[in-house]
Every structure is written in structure tokens, then in C-alpha cells.
Design an enzyme around this catalytic site. Structure first.
Site, PDB file in Angstrom:
ATOM      1  N   ASN A 191       0.840  -1.201   0.000  1.00 51.48           N
ATOM      2  CA  ASN A 191       0.000   0.000   0.000  1.00 51.48           C
ATOM      3  C   ASN A 191       0.880   1.258   0.000  1.00 51.48           C
ATOM      4  OD1 ASN A 191      -1.672   2.222   1.485  1.00 51.48           O
ATOM      5  ND2 ASN A 191      -3.133   0.740   0.729  1.00 51.48           N
TER       6      ASN A 191
HETATM    7  N1  PLP Z   1      -2.152  -1.805   3.890  1.00 48.72           N
HETATM    8  C1  PLP Z   1      -3.069  -2.415   3.140  1.00 48.72           C
HETATM    9  C2  PLP Z   1      -2.806  -3.799   2.637  1.00 48.72           C
HETATM   10  C3  PLP Z   1      -4.267  -1.756   2.823  1.00 48.72           C
HETATM   11  O1  PLP Z   1      -5.172  -2.362   2.054  1.00 48.72           O
HETATM   12  C4  PLP Z   1      -4.467  -0.444   3.307  1.00 48.72           C
HETATM   13  C5  PLP Z   1      -5.688   0.304   2.994  1.00 48.72           C
HETATM   14  O2  PLP Z   1      -6.566  -0.119   2.330  1.00 48.72           O
HETATM   15  C6  PLP Z   1      -3.463   0.140   4.085  1.00 48.72           C
HETATM   16  C7  PLP Z   1      -2.338  -0.569   4.368  1.00 48.72           C
HETATM   17  C8  PLP Z   1      -3.623   1.514   4.646  1.00 48.72           C
HETATM   18  O3  PLP Z   1      -4.386   1.365   5.784  1.00 48.72           O
HETATM   19  P1  PLP Z   1      -4.498   2.484   6.908  1.00 48.72           P
HETATM   20  O4  PLP Z   1      -5.400   3.525   6.383  1.00 48.72           O
HETATM   21  O5  PLP Z   1      -5.061   1.762   8.071  1.00 48.72           O
HETATM   22  O6  PLP Z   1      -3.140   3.009   7.177  1.00 48.72           O
END
Ligand code: PLP
Length: 560
Positions: A191
Site C-alpha cells: 500500500n
Molecule cells: N495496507 C493495506 C494492505 C491496505 O489495504 C491499506 C488500505 O486499504 C493500508 C495498508 C492503509 O491502511 P491504513 O489507512 O489503516 O493506514
């Protein structure tokens, strides 16, 4: 607002929420307002004297609802699930009613102790290693606001650990040079928020390519680590993803763990969305290698029915972790206990009572309820994949993984899929977004998001998506030939004004209305129907299915 007024207003709010949830299926998923719409609906200054409660509540419809994208519509298929469940809502009310800040044990003993207990419950529930249990001695967990926060906290701890080692081993190395040599790794499918977390921790993150299945492989990591070492740099941290945002791919932890063990790297797992799936034992093979992991996080507020925000983060060595985040001041003086001091586990001092909603959800759904929920979504995604496969104008490019399916328009390259997404989202009945695959190609990404999505909703969403595909020339010709055959055998029927029109106006659907078939068949004319956004010819195929040929698209609602 006195107690009596508060009680009455609270009942109205609950009724409002219930009414909203009951009607969300019928609302367009995306709003029709333009950016800046809200300022025009409210005064330019706060009210000099108190407003009336009835006016405030009425403004939910006048001011707020027009600007809502309905995340809990069963036709919202974008981003990731955002949990919303009655048990969590009740707990949120109570938590805000009690309203405390869990910065130390004295400040909120129940808040702190419940957090420890429910995070231990979750370790067992998800099948995570025992070393994450608070009772293990060294490990433990903490509730954070987001997956990104978990990365920031852990990469900072890895950085501090590495700098400490560097200062000890190379005392002549100046601080800036030491910091500049640190490097971390993740995949191109991680992400993007992860990169921001690394940047905030001032640690360079090297983004590595994945295999065709969007997974970061051990040999790719090994080569990159060796390259960095050869260049005199200091690899410190690897971020693996279980359930990537794009296609819900799972990095192989066993392969990555072996490399991390060899080079003594911190291995963090981001399972923000898919982590909840491990309540079901049948998905736990995707955790293979998790024993090597240094820290692990997932968002209970995505797919585990706990309202936003509630992410869980576990570390195997809380000493190393908290050393990087310790703060003290006379005002914060804390009694000696063996319990974790969460102000040293988080970024902010202030911490909400988030464990309460986790506790309520775990108790009121039970393990069986959570498993049923997860399995239901997985099943719906498989159903969607099957529907896509049945229409050869489309191709599935990443099969159903948990609740995610990626597909493309078969012909016309990226632009055809891009155009499809634009048309679908412009029509506002279904919301889907795009992603980029390992080969750089663009795909439409369908996710089961809402708690109330049914198999019928998935069919409705798919019918809505597929009616927006633009046939290219070749396909149009092929389609026309096919239609002619059907015409000879079945006699295509037409009709200018049909009861389909009325049906379409009300439901936005045309293809299943039995009157269309009867009216048009009997009168020997092609069916022409108008939905809210399109005027179309209907053709009945040999199999008895209605296909639609879009004649024009604009907002016809006003004309109806
Ligand atoms: N990691 C993954 C695999 C995600 O799908 C997402 C958001 O959809 C995130 C991180 C970011 O999440 P957060 O908003 O909780 O930081």
C-alpha cells in the site's frame, strides 16, 4: 441539552441510523454534488446562539446526506471494507459516554487492561504465534488507529535498534552517515501509505518487483539485500503484505522470513484487510512462516466488524519496540505494574477506549459469527468471478482472493477498462476503482464491502457494470451477426413505450421484468427501455436472457 432532551435526541439518532441502514441499498452509491457544495448550504459563521436540535438533525438530510458516498451500500465495491456493526456502534456510544484517555494504568485501568486481554484473544483467534501474547513475557499488542501507524511505529523501532548497533560497532561513524545507510524493503504492490510511513521515519524504502501473482519473492529480496550490503548500506526492515490492496495477493512469509533471519532484518507483516480472514482455519496456510515475523498488524476496522478506527499491532520483543517510543515526564508518573504502558507503544499520548468495541464484537458475534461473515464475503467474491467469466467481453485477471476480484475489458487495452470504470462510476449505482497489476496493466477491482451485500446484490452490481462496456467495432459486428441469428429463430420484438419503462424508472433494472417479454413478444416490436441513466434496446437471446444495447446515456430521470 438536559438529560431528558438528550435521551429523546439519542432515540431519534438511533432511529435515523436504522432508517439510513434500511434505505442505503436504494440510494445512488456516489453523490451528485460538486466540490464545494457544502459551504453554500451552511452559514459563514458559527451560530451566535444555540441552534434547535430539530434543525440540526434535519440538516443531516439537507446538508450531509447529499454529500455522502455510501460505503455501506451493497453496491459499494471500491477500496476495502469499512466495518460497521451494531455491537461496535453500541460500544462506541458507551466508550464516548465514559470518555477516558488511556495514557497510563491510573488514567484508565479498565481501558488498558481490556486492551491487553482482547489483543491476547485475537492472537489465539487468528492463529498467530504465541510470542505475540502479552503473557509470553517479551511480546504483546497494542491498538493503533491505522496500518500506516503500525508501520511507522515498527520501522522507527527497527531504525533505533540498527542505529544503536551501528554506534556500538562503528563508533567513528557520524550520525548522518549512519542514518543515510539504513534501507528497508517492500514490494511494488504494498500500500502506498507504507512509503509515507517510511519517509516519516526517514528510512529509505526500496520498492521491489513482484512475481506475476503480485507477490514479493524470497530470491528477489535476497538479491536486493545483497546489493545494498555490497554498496555499504545497512538493510534493517522488510515489509511483507498479506492481502495486497490491489489484488489481495499474499507474500510468502516462509521465503521472506528465511532471508530476514539470515540478515537479521525486522520482518513486519501488513495484513490490514485480509488479516481478519485468519479467524477461519482454512485460510491459515497463508500464514506459513509467520513464526519468523517480528511484528504483525491488521485492521479490525476493515473486515472484522469493528467500527473505524481499530487496528491491532503485535510485536515479539516489546523491549526493543518501546525503547524507541518511550516518553516520560513528572506529570505522567505511573505506578509500577507488569502491564504494558501504552503511552510507550503509540505515537500520541491520548488513547481512546477502543478495546471496548473489539470486546463487544468478539462477544456478540462469537468466533462462529465472524467466520460466517468472512466466509460469506469470500463466497460472494467467487460468485462475482464466475459472473465475469461467463461474459467473454471481459477477462478475470486476478481471481477471487478473499473478497477481491480484478477483471478487465478483454479488448481495447487499458483505455477500454478505464472507460468502463468512468461510465460505471458516472452512473453512480455502483462504485468500483482500478488497480495496477504486476505487469503494469490496469484492472478494475471489485471488492465485497458492505455487511449487507447479498448474492442478488452481486448480480445487480455485475449487470450494472457490464451494461457499460463499450463494444469495439469487431465485437459490435460479431454481436450483430449473433443477433440476426437469434432474430430469425426467435423474432426480435420492439415497442416504443413499454411497461418496462415504468419498471426501469422505479428499479433502474430492465433485464428481468417479465412484462417486457410478454408485451414485446406479443406485439412483434423490439423492446426499448429507459433507465435512470440510459435508453436502450432490449434483445432476448436464445437462452432467454435479455441483453441491452445502449442507445444513449444521460440523465433521463428528469424526463420521466
Ligand atoms: N495496507 C493495506 C494492505 C491496505 O489495504 C491499506 C488500505 O486499504 C493500508 C495498508 C492503509 O491502511 P491504513 O489507512 O489503516 O493506514
Amino acid at each position: 441539552m438536559d438529560d431528558i432532551q438528550f435521551r429523546s435526541a439519542a432515540h431519534e439518532v438511533i432511529d435515523y441510523i436504522l432508517q439510513y441502514q434500511r434505505t442505503v441499498r436504494d440510494r445512488p452509491v456516489l453523490p451528485s454534488v460538486e466540490p464545494g457544495y457544502l459551504r453554500r448550504l451552511v452559514p459563514s459563521e458559527a451560530p451566535p446562539t444555540p441552534d434547535r436540535w430539530t434543525d440540526v438533525l434535519a440538516d443531516m438530510e439537507r446538508v450531509i446526506q447529499p454529500g455522502m458516498t455510501h460505503w455501506h451500500s451493497p453496491h459499494f465495491h471500491a477500496f476495502c471494507p469499512l466495518a460497521n456493526s451494531p455491537p461496535a456502534l453500541l460500544a462506541e456510544m458507551l466508550a464516548h459516554g465514559l470518555s477516558c484517555v488511556g495514557l497510563s494504568w491510573e488514567a484508565a485501568p479498565a481501558c488498558l487492561e481490556l486492551e491487553v486481554v482482547v489483543l491476547d484473544w485475537l492472537v489465539r483467534l487468528l492463529g498467530l504465534p504465541e510470542h505475540f501474547l502479552s503473557q509470553s513475557g517479551a511480546g504483546g499488542g497494542v491498538i493503533t488507529g491505522s496500518a500506516t501507524e503500525g508501520v511507522l511505529l515498527t520501522i522507527t523501532a527497527a531504525r533505533e535498534r540498527a542505529l544503536k548497533d551501528l554506534r556500538r560497532d562503528q563508533p567513528d561513524l557520524d550520525e548522518a552517515t549512519a542514518r543515510g545507510r539504513l534501507v528497508s524493503f517492500t514490494s511494488a504492490q504494498a500500500n502506498p501509505a507504507i512509503l509515507k510511513a517510511a519517509a516519516s521515519a526517514a528510512v529509505r524504502m526500496r520498492v521491489l518487483p513482484t512475481d506475476d501473482g503480485c507477490r514479493l519473492r524470497g530470491d528477489t529480496l535476497q538479491t536486493a539485500v545483497e546489493e545494498e550490503l555490497a554498496a555499504g548500506n545497512v538493510p534493517i526492515y522488510v515489509l511483507a503484505t498479506l492481502g495486497t490492496t490491489g489484488t489481495c495477493a499474499f507474500d510468502p512469509l516462509d521465503e521472506l522470513g528465511a532471508v530476514c533471519r539470515q540478515h537479521e532484518l525486522w520482518l513486519h507483516v501488513d495484513a490490514a484487510y485480509a488479516g481478519a480472514a485468519f479467524v477461519c482455519p482454512e485460510f491459515r496456510h497463508l500464514l506459513n512462516g509467520v513464526e519468523e515475523v517480528t511484528s504483525f498488524s491488521f485492521n479490525a476496522h476493515k473486515w472484522m466488524l469493528v467500527n473505524f478506527e481499530c487496528a491491532a499491532l503485535w510485536v515479539r520483543d516489546s523491549g526493543t519496540f518501546t525503547a524507541a517510543h518511550k516518553i516520560d515526564a513528572p506529570i505522567l508518573h505511573t505506578a509500577e505494574t507488569t502491564l504494558p504502558n501504552f503511552r510507550n507503544w503509540s505515537l500520541a499520548l491520548g488513547r481512546r477506549f477502543r478495546a471496548l468495541k473489539l470486546w463487544f464484537v468478539l462477544r456478540l458475534y462469537g468466533v462462529s459469527g465472524l467466520q460466517e461473515y468472512i466466509r460469506g464475503h469470500v463466497q460472494l467474491a467467487r460468485q462475482f468471478e464466475e459472473l465475469v467469466r461467463r461474459d467473454d467481453r471481459f477477462e478475470v485477471v486476478a481471481p477471487a482472493s478473499m473478497g477481491v476480484v480484478c477483471f478487465r475489458v478483454r479488448r481495447g487495452g487499458d483505455s477500454a477498462t478505464e472507460e468502463l470504470l468512468r461510465r460505471v462510476n458516472d452512473a453512480k449505482k455502483v462504485f468500483i476503482v482500478k488497480t495496477t497489476l504486476a505487469n503494469g496493466a490496469l484492472a478494475a477491482r471489485f471488492v465485497v464491502v458492505s455487511r449487507v451485500t447479498t448474492a442478488e446484490d452481486v448480480v445487480t452490481s455485475w449487470e450494472e457494470i457490464r451494461r457499460h462496456v463499450q463494444p469495439n467495432q469487431e465485437e459490435s459486428e460479431a454481436a450483430m451477426e449473433g443477433e440476426e441469428t437469434v432474430a430469425q429463430e426467435e423474432s426480435i420484438v420492439t415497442k416504443e413505450e413499454t411497461s418496462a419503462q415504468e419498471h426501469s424508472r422505479v428499479t433502474g433494472k430492465v433485464e428481468t421484468h417479465p412484462d417486457v417479454a410478454e408485451d414485446c413478444q406479443s406485439q412483434g416490436v423490439p423492446a426499448c427501455a429507459t433507465t435512470r441513466t440510459a435508453r436502450m434496446n432490449l434483445t432476448r437471446t436464445k437462452s432467454g436472457r435479455w441483453t441491452e444495447e445502449i442507445l444513449a446515456q444521460r440523465d433521463f430521470e428528469a424526463e420521466m
